[in-house]
Design a protein around this motif. Structure first.
Motif, mmCIF file in Angstrom:
data_model
loop_
_atom_site.group_PDB
_atom_site.id
_atom_site.type_symbol
_atom_site.label_atom_id
_atom_site.label_comp_id
_atom_site.label_asym_id
_atom_site.label_seq_id
_atom_site.Cartn_x
_atom_site.Cartn_y
_atom_site.Cartn_z
ATOM 1 N N VAL A 1 -2.246 12.201 65.032
ATOM 2 C CA VAL A 1 -2.288 11.264 63.906
ATOM 3 C C VAL A 1 -3.696 10.717 63.749
ATOM 4 O O VAL A 1 -4.529 10.838 64.648
ATOM 5 C CB VAL A 1 -1.320 10.078 64.102
ATOM 6 N N ILE A 2 -3.911 10.133 62.576
ATOM 7 C CA ILE A 2 -5.205 9.513 62.324
ATOM 8 C C ILE A 2 -4.988 8.014 62.236
ATOM 9 O O ILE A 2 -4.236 7.520 61.391
ATOM 10 C CB ILE A 2 -5.824 10.073 61.044
ATOM 11 N N TYR B 1 -0.339 2.935 59.157
ATOM 12 C CA TYR B 1 -1.004 2.710 60.420
ATOM 13 C C TYR B 1 -1.425 4.021 61.084
ATOM 14 O O TYR B 1 -2.584 4.200 61.460
ATOM 15 C CB TYR B 1 -0.078 1.908 61.345
ATOM 16 N N ASP B 2 -0.483 4.940 61.220
ATOM 17 C CA ASP B 2 -0.827 6.265 61.747
ATOM 18 C C ASP B 2 -0.449 7.296 60.703
ATOM 19 O O ASP B 2 0.710 7.368 60.310
ATOM 20 C CB ASP B 2 -0.005 6.623 63.000
ATOM 21 N N ILE B 3 -1.407 8.073 60.274
ATOM 22 C CA ILE B 3 -1.099 9.123 59.304
ATOM 23 C C ILE B 3 -1.135 10.459 60.032
ATOM 24 O O ILE B 3 -2.132 10.781 60.682
ATOM 25 C CB ILE B 3 -2.129 9.141 58.164
ATOM 26 N N VAL B 4 -0.068 11.220 59.934
ATOM 27 C CA VAL B 4 -0.074 12.521 60.586
ATOM 28 C C VAL B 4 -1.190 13.362 59.969
ATOM 29 O O VAL B 4 -1.353 13.409 58.748
ATOM 30 C CB VAL B 4 1.283 13.226 60.425
ATOM 31 N N ARG C 1 -9.152 6.012 61.090
ATOM 32 C CA ARG C 1 -10.084 7.114 60.883
ATOM 33 C C ARG C 1 -10.376 7.908 62.155
ATOM 34 O O ARG C 1 -11.291 8.728 62.173
ATOM 35 C CB ARG C 1 -11.411 6.625 60.285
ATOM 36 N N LYS C 2 -9.658 7.617 63.234
ATOM 37 C CA LYS C 2 -9.884 8.393 64.447
ATOM 38 C C LYS C 2 -8.629 9.190 64.761
ATOM 39 O O LYS C 2 -7.520 8.689 64.668
ATOM 40 C CB LYS C 2 -10.212 7.465 65.613
ATOM 41 N N GLU C 3 -8.866 10.444 65.171
ATOM 42 C CA GLU C 3 -7.728 11.267 65.553
ATOM 43 C C GLU C 3 -7.239 10.860 66.931
ATOM 44 O O GLU C 3 -8.019 10.546 67.812
ATOM 45 C CB GLU C 3 -8.157 12.733 65.606
ATOM 46 N N ARG C 4 -5.935 10.894 67.118
ATOM 47 C CA ARG C 4 -5.426 10.734 68.477
ATOM 48 C C ARG C 4 -4.080 11.432 68.567
ATOM 49 O O ARG C 4 -3.390 11.633 67.573
ATOM 50 C CB ARG C 4 -5.317 9.262 68.864
ATOM 51 N N GLY D 1 -3.506 15.842 58.304
ATOM 52 C CA GLY D 1 -3.260 16.864 57.294
ATOM 53 C C GLY D 1 -2.311 16.426 56.191
ATOM 54 O O GLY D 1 -2.010 17.190 55.285
ATOM 55 N N TYR D 2 -1.834 15.177 56.232
ATOM 56 C CA TYR D 2 -0.927 14.705 55.183
ATOM 57 C C TYR D 2 -1.545 13.533 54.440
ATOM 58 O O TYR D 2 -2.351 12.796 55.000
ATOM 59 C CB TYR D 2 0.413 14.303 55.795
ATOM 60 N N PRO D 3 -1.175 13.357 53.175
ATOM 61 C CA PRO D 3 -1.763 12.258 52.405
ATOM 62 C C PRO D 3 -1.190 10.901 52.807
ATOM 63 O O PRO D 3 -0.096 10.821 53.353
ATOM 64 C CB PRO D 3 -1.378 12.591 50.967
ATOM 65 N N LEU D 4 -1.949 9.896 52.489
ATOM 66 C CA LEU D 4 -1.578 8.526 52.831
ATOM 67 C C LEU D 4 -0.756 7.958 51.674
ATOM 68 O O LEU D 4 -1.272 7.234 50.839
ATOM 69 C CB LEU D 4 -2.884 7.775 53.020
ATOM 70 N N LEU D 5 0.487 8.322 51.598
ATOM 71 C CA LEU D 5 1.252 7.992 50.396
ATOM 72 C C LEU D 5 2.519 7.196 50.646
ATOM 73 O O LEU D 5 3.011 6.512 49.773
ATOM 74 C CB LEU D 5 1.663 9.285 49.683
ATOM 75 N N MET D 6 3.067 7.302 51.844
ATOM 76 C CA MET D 6 4.407 6.761 52.058
ATOM 77 C C MET D 6 4.439 5.239 51.886
ATOM 78 O O MET D 6 3.611 4.526 52.421
ATOM 79 C CB MET D 6 4.865 7.141 53.462
ATOM 80 N N PRO D 7 5.387 4.763 51.082
ATOM 81 C CA PRO D 7 5.512 3.309 50.927
ATOM 82 C C PRO D 7 6.212 2.703 52.136
ATOM 83 O O PRO D 7 7.058 3.341 52.748
ATOM 84 C CB PRO D 7 6.376 3.168 49.679
#
Lengths: 466, 528
Positions: A408-409, A433-436, A412-415, A438-444
Motif C-alpha cells: 500500500v501507499i 489512509y492506505d491506498i493499494v 506517499r511511501k510504499e509499505r 496501482g489503484y486510484p484514490l477514489l473510495m468514499p
C-alpha cells in the motif's frame, strides 16, 4: 379565458377520471403539457421566421429586385414585436412555475424513503430500516424521497416521471412522485460524478400494494429480496435486444432459451449446441464466440459488468419458466390500457410466488441474521468497485483479502502490510489512509454511514471470501 | 496603393514581426490562427467522443479517457475557441478600422492579452501530458468531485484563470478604444452594429471575468491546501461554487454570442444592399442582453436544491432575456424585406445562423420553465440546446465572418462554389449531429455518459454519422480558404460593396489603416 386555459394545463393531471390509464403517472402530464405549450409557441415563431426569411430571399433577390428600398425601421412594428413576445414569455414563465409548484409540494400522507448516493451506487432506506439498491414502491402511493450524498454531487433522475434533483453532500433535498402503474422504470444519475457515472443506474420497481407489503413487512426482513434475474436483465439492458415473449428483436428471445437445441456459428462454421448453463455463461461473457444463426454479432461482452451473484440470478431466471406465470397478470391487465401491457408482463414477480427452489430453500432455513455481511456488502454498493473474485475492477478484487500481504501507499511511501481485521476496518472507514498500490484514490469513506455491527458483519464476510 | 500591413513588418523581422507586433491587425491574425488551431483540437476531441458513443459500452476508449475528453473538449471549445473566436480575432482586426482609428487604445496591452491567451492554451493542452492525466471534472469543475479527483484539474483551472486576464484586458482595451478613438463625425449611432456588440461584450468581459478568476483560485487553493471553501465537511458549500462559477459563466455565454450577432447585423445589410432595419433596436438590445445576462445564472441550477424563491426568480429573468434576442431576429429578417439580395456565402451562413440560433433560443425557453427544466436538465436536450446556440449561433457567425472579411484580410477572393458546397455540408452535418440529441434528451439520456442504455443506440448512431458529415464540410471549407489565399482572384478594396469604413481602405489594409483619418458624415449601412 387565458386563466382557465392555464388552469387546465396545470391541473390536467388531476383529471384522472377521464383517462384512467393513459399515462402511468400522476405528474407526467404537467411537464409534458408545459412542454407542448412552449413547443407550440416556439414552432410557430420558428416557422414564421424561417418562412419570411426564405420568402424574402427569393422574392427580393437581386435579379428580380435590382434596387433595394431603404427602410430604416418602423416604430409600431418594433413595439409589436417587443410587446407580444414579452406577454408570451411571461405566460410561459407562469405556466412553468405553476406546473413546478404542483410537482413540488408532496402530499402529507407520502411514504418516506431516504436515498443515499455514493460513487457509483444508490441506496434506498425505508422507515422500518429496510435497505435496498432498487427503489421499491407501492403503486398509487405518493412517495417522498429525501436525497443525500455520501461523497460528491449526484442527481436522481426518473425520466418517466419527468423529475430530477441533485444529491448534495450535507444538504437534504427532496423529490416526490407516485407511480400509477406497476412496472419497472429507470433511475439514472444525471450529475457527473466521475469514472462510474454512466453506470450509476438502478430501477424503480412499482409493485401492487400487497406485493410491496410482502416485501416490506418486518416479519420477512431476513428474506433477501435482491436484484432478481428479471430486474438485472432490465437494469443491465439485456431486454433492449432480447424479448421475453418469444418475439424476435436484435437478438433471439429469452423465451424457452434454457436447454434447447440451437444452431450457432462458431468461427465461421455452423454447429448445433445445447443451450446449457455453460453455453449461457459463454454467451454473456464472450458473446462473439458462438453467434446464433440468423442474428448479427453485435452483443457486447458483459465481462466485469456482472457480479457472480447477479450472474447466478440471471441464469436462474432464464432456467426458470418465467413466461407462463401467475394468474395475477390478468388481474392487473384488465386495469391497464394496451400500451402498458408490456410493462405489466415485464413486472418482476417476487420470488415468493414462485415455487421455492435451490437458493430460497437455503435462505429459508437460515436463521434470520441480524447483520448479514454479504447483504451489507451489496447494500453499500461495494461490488460496484470490487469483485469478490481475484479480478481487478475499479478497486482490487477481494478473494482471499483477509490476511494476505498487500503493498500500500501511505503518505506517499510504499509499505507492505498484512490485511488483518484492523486494516480492513481502516480501509472501510478511512480509505484514503492506505491506498493499494496501482489503484486510484477514489473510495468514499463509510464512516458515519455504517454501524459498528454492520462493519463487523462486513469484515466477517470479507474473511469468508476465499 | 499603400503598403499593406503584411509588408510593413515594423521593428522586427520574420516570426518576431508577428509575435512582437503591436499592430492590431497582426495581433488579430495571431488570435485568428491560434483560435483556429484550438478549434481543430476541440473538433478532434469531439469527433473522438462521438465515435465512442457510436455504440453502447466501450467502443474505442475507456471511461476515464472519455471523461477526460469531454472535459477537455469543453475547456478548449469554450475558453480557447468560442469566447475569443469573433471578439478577439475579428474584433481586433476590424474594430479600429470600422471606427476610423489607427490602432486600439493600448497596443502593447493588446499584445500582452494574446500572450495570456496563448499561455493559457498551452497550459490547457499540457494537461494531456501532466501527471495524474487530463482533467476529468468537466469544464464546469463542479465541486466536490473536482476537489477529490487526482487528475490535473488544478492545471486546467489555472489555465482558465490565465485566459481570464486576456479577456479582461481585451475588454478594457476595446471599451477605451470605442470611447476615445472614434473618427470625427463617428457618433455613437453611426457606429457599425458590430462595434456596438463588441462594446457590449467588453463590458461583460471586464465585469464578469474577475469572478471566474476568483473562483478558479479558490478551487486551486481548495485542492492544494484543503482550505474548505466548498467542502461541506469543513463548513464550505458546494452550491456556492456553482453560484460563483455561473456568475461568470452565464454572462460568458453572451461574450460568445453578442459579437456573433454583431457580425450578422453587419453582413445582412451588405448582402441586401439596404440599410439595417431598426438600428437602434438592435444596438439597445445588445446592451440589454449584456445587462440582464448578468442576473440569470441561476437557471443552470434549477435541480441543485436551490430555494424555490431562487428558482422562480431566475426562471423569470431568463424568460425576460429572451426578448432582446427575439427583437434582433425580427429586425434581421425585416432587413431582407425589399432588399436586393445576393445570396453569397457570408449571407448563407448568416441566414443559417438565424435559423439555428432561433432553434437554440426557443429550446432555451423550454429550459427556462422550471417544470420542464427538471426533466431535461443535464440531459442531451441541454447538450443539443447549447450546441445550437454556441455552434449553430456563434460558430456559424464565426464562419460567416471568416468568409465575409476574408477578402479584406487576404486581399483575395475564395472560391464561391466550393464555399457554398462546404456550407451545405456543414449545415446538413450540423443538424444530423445535434438534432437527434433533442430527442435523446427528451427520452431521458443523461449528459456526460460514457455508456448508455440500449434504447438510445439509434439516435447516437445518427448523431455520430452527423459528426463525420460536419467534419467533412469543415475540412472542405478550410481547404478552400487556405488554397484561395494563394490562388484566389484579386479581391479589390470592396468586393461586397460594403459601406462601413474597413471597405474603404485597400485590401489587405495598409499598416496604419488610414492615411488621413476620415471625416464621417453618414451611417454605416448607407448604400446610396
Amino acid at each position: 379565458m387565458l386563466n382557465s386555459f392555464i388552469h387546465r394545463i396545470i391541473t390536467a393531471q388531476t383529471d384522472m377520471g377521464s383517462s384512467p390509464s393513459a399515462e402511468p403517472f400522476y405528474r407526467m402530464h404537467i411537464a409534458d403539457s408545459v412542454m407542448l405549450f412552449i413547443l407550440a409557441i416556439s414552432v410557430t415563431f420558428l416557422v414564421l421566421v424561417t418562412f419570411f426569411m426564405i420568402y424574402f430571399v427569393i422574392k427580393y433577390r437581386k435579379e428580380r429586385n435590382p434596387t433595394a428600398e431603404q427602410i430604416e425601421g418602423n416604430f409600431p412594428l418594433e413595439v409589436i414585436w417587443t410587446v407580444i413576445p414579452t406577454m408570451l414569455v411571461i405566460i410561459m414563465f407562469y405556466i412553468g412555475w405553476a406546473g413546478f409548484k404542483s410537482m413540488r409540494d408532496a402530499p402529507e400522507n407520502a411514504m418516506q424513503v431516504k436515498v443515499f448516493g455514493q460513487m457509483w451506487t444508490w441506496q434506498f432506506e425505508y422507515t422500518n430500516g429496510r435497505k435496498d439498491r432498487v427503489l421499491r414502491v407501492p403503486v398509487g402511493k405518493p412517495v417522498r424521497l429525501t436525497l443525500a450524498s455520501r461523497d460528491v454531487l449526484h442527481s436522481l433522475y426518473l425520466p418517466d416521471f419527468r423529475i430530477k434533483e441533485d444529491l448534495v453532500p450535507r444538504m437534504t433535498n427532496y423529490l416526490w412522485f407516485a407511480a400509477k402503474q406497476p412496472g419497472l422504470y429507470r433511475i439514472l444519475c444525471t450529475e457527473y460524478c466521475g469514472l462510474g457515472h454512466s453506470q450509476m443506474r438502478t430501477a424503480l420497481v412499482a409493485m401492487t400494494e400487497e406485493e410491496f407489503l410482502r416485501w416490506y413487512s418486518p416479519g420477512e426482513a431476513g428474506i433477501e429480496f435482491p436484484y432478481r434475474g428479471r430486474e438485472i436483465l432490465d437494469v443491465k439492458g439485456c431486454i433492449g435486444c432480447h424479448s421475453l415473449d418469444g418475439s424476435k428483436k436484435i437478438g433471439p428471445t429469452f423465451k424457452g432459451i434454457y436447454d434447447r437445441r440451437s444452431i450457432v456459428i462458431t468461427s465461421g462454421e455452423e454447429r448445433e449446441v445445447i443451450t446449457d448453463e455453460e453455453y449461457m455463461r459463454r454467451s454473456i461473457l464472450v458473446p462473439k464466440s458462438d453467434i446464433v444463426k440468423g442474428y448479427p454479432a453485435v452483443m457486447p461482452s458483459y465481462e466485469g459488468l456482472l457480479t457472480v451473484e447477479e450472474f447466478k440470478e440471471i441464469i436462474d431466471f432464464l432456467k426458470g419458466d418465467f413466461i407462463e406465470k401467475p394468474p395475477k397478470k390478468k388481474k392487473v391487465k384488465t386495469a391497464v390500457k394496451k400500451r402498458t401491457q408490456k410493462q405489466v408482463t415485464a413486472f418482476p414477480k417476487p420470488r415468493a410466488v414462485k415455487p421455492v427452489t435451490g437458493p430460497e430453500q437455503k435462505k429459508a432455513v437460515k436463521a434470520v441474521p441480524q447483520y448479514d455481511g454479504k447483504r451489507t456488502f451489496n447494500e453499500r454498493g461495494c461490488q460496484v468497485c470490487h469483485n469478490t473474485s481475484n479480478a481487478r475492477k475499479i478497486g482490487p478484487g477481494l478473494r482471499g483479502i483477509y490476511n494476505r500481504k498487500v503493498v500500500v501507499i501511505t503518505n506517499r511511501k510504499e509499505r507492505e502490510i498484512v490485511s488483518d481485521e484492523v486494516y480492513l476496518k481502516r480501509s472501510i472507514l478511512k480509505p484514503k489512509y492506505d491506498i493499494v498500490k496501482g489503484y486510484p484514490l477514489l473510495m468514499p469513506s463509510q464512516a458515519g454511514f455504517i454501524s459498528d455491527e454492520e462493519l463487523d458483519a462486513l469484515v466477517e464476510y470479507l474473511k469468508t471470501l476465499k | 496603393m499603400q503598403t499593406s500591413f503584411y509588408v510593413a513588418h515594423g521593428r522586427f523581422r520574420g516570426i518576431f514581426s508577428w509575435i512582437l507586433s503591436t499592430d492590431h491587425k497582426r495581433i488579430g491574425l495571431l488570435y485568428l490562427c491560434s483560435i483556429l488551431s484550438f478549434f481543430i483540437v476541440g473538433v478532434t476531441l469531439g469527433l473522438l467522443m462521438r465515435l465512442e458513443l457510436f455504440a453502447p459500452g466501450r467502443t474505442i476508449m475507456d471511461a476515464q479517457t472519455y471523461n477526460a475528453l469531454f472535459s477537455l473538449h469543453g475547456i478548449v471549445m469554450i475558453f480557447l475557441f468560442i469566447i475569443p473566436a469573433i471578439n478577439a480575432s475579428f474584433g481586433n482586426f476590424f474594430l479600429p478600422l470600422q471606427i476610423g482609428a489607427r490602432d486600439v487604445a493600448f497596443p502593447r496591452i493588446n499584445l500582452l492579452s494574446w500572450y495570456f491567451y496563448i499561455t493559457a492554451g498551452i497550459l490547457a493542452i499540457s494537461t494531456l501530458f501532466a501527471p495524474g492525466g487530463p482533467p476529468d471534472a468537466g469544464w464546469t469543475f463542479y465541486t466536490p468531485y473536482s476537489i477529490i479527483t487526482t487528475t490535473s484539474v488544478s492545471l486546467a483551472a489555472f489555465a482558465a484563470f490565465v485566459v481570464g486576464f486576456s479577456s479582461i484586458l481585451t475588454g478594457l482595451n476595446f471599451i477605451t478604444t470605442i470611447h476615445r478613438l472614434r473618427a470625427p463625425g463617428m457618433t455613437w449611432f453611426r457606429m457599425p452594429l458590430f462595434v456596438w456588440s463588441v462594446y457590449a461584450t467588453s463590458w461583460v468581459q471586464i465585469l464578469a471575468t474577475p469572478v471566474l478568476a476568483i473562483v478558479m483560485l479558490l478551487l486551486i487553493f481548495e485542492r492544494m491546501f484543503g482550505v474548505g471553501f466548498f467542502d461541506p465537511a469543513k463548513g464550505g458549500d458546494p452550491l456556492m461554487f456553482q453560484h460563483l462559477f455561473w456568475i461568470y459563466s452565464h454572462p460568458a455565454v453572451y461574450v460568445m454570442i453578442l459579437p456573433a450577432m454583431g457580425v450578422i447585423s453587419d453582413i445582412i445589410p451588405v448582402f441586401s444592399r439596404r440599410t439595417i432595419f431598426g438600428y437602434k433596436a438592435i444596438a439597445f438590445s445588445s446592451m440589454t442582453i449584456a445587462g440582464v445576462g448578468y442576473v440569470v445564472w441561476g437557471h443552470h441550477m434549477f435541480a441543485s436544491g436551490m430555494s424555490e424563491t431562487a428558482r422562480w426568480l431566475f426562471s423569470f429573468l431568463t424568460f425576460i432575456v429572451a426578448i432582446p434576442s427575439g427583437i434582433k431576429v425580427f429586425n434581421w429578417v425585416a432587413t431582407l424585406y425589399r432588399g436586393s439580395i445576393i445570396l453569397g456565402t457570408p449571407l448563407l451562413y448568416s441566414l443559417s445562423f438565424i435559423f439555428l440560433f432561433s432553434i437554440g433560443g426557443l429550446t432555451g425557453l423550454m429550459n427556462a420553465a422550471v417544470a420542464t427544466n427538471l426533466h431535461i436538465h443535464d440531459t442531451y436536450f441541454i447538450v443539443a440546446h447549447f450546441h445550437y446556440v454556441m455552434f449553430g449561433g456563434a460558430g456559424f457567425a464565426f464562419f460567416a465572418a471568416l468568409h465575409y472579411w476574408y477578402p479584406k484580410i487576404t486581399g483575395r477572393l475564395y472560391d464561391e462554389t466550393t464555399a457554398r458546397v462546404a456550407w451545405l455540408i456543414v449545415f446538413i452535418g450540423f443538424n444530423v449531429l445535434y438534432f437527434p440529441m433533442f430527442i435523446l434528451g427528451w427520452q431521458g439520456m443523461p449528459r456526460r455518459y460514457f455508456d448508455y442504455p440500449l434504447e438510445f443506440t439509434n439516435a447516437h448512431m445518427i448523431s455520430t454519422i452527423g459528426s463525420w458529415i460536419l467534419a467533412t464540410g469543415i475540412v472542405i471549407m478550410f481547404v478552400n480558404l487556405v488554397l484561395s489565399a494563394a490562388r484566389g482572384r484579386n479581391a479589390g478594396n470592396n468586393p461586397w460593396g460594403g459601406a462601413t469604413l474597413e471597405w474603404q481602405v485597400s485590401s489587405p489594409p495598409p499598416a496604419h489603416n488610414f492615411e488621413e483619418i476620415p471625416q464621417i458624415s453618414k451611417g454605416p449601412y448607407d448604400f446610396n
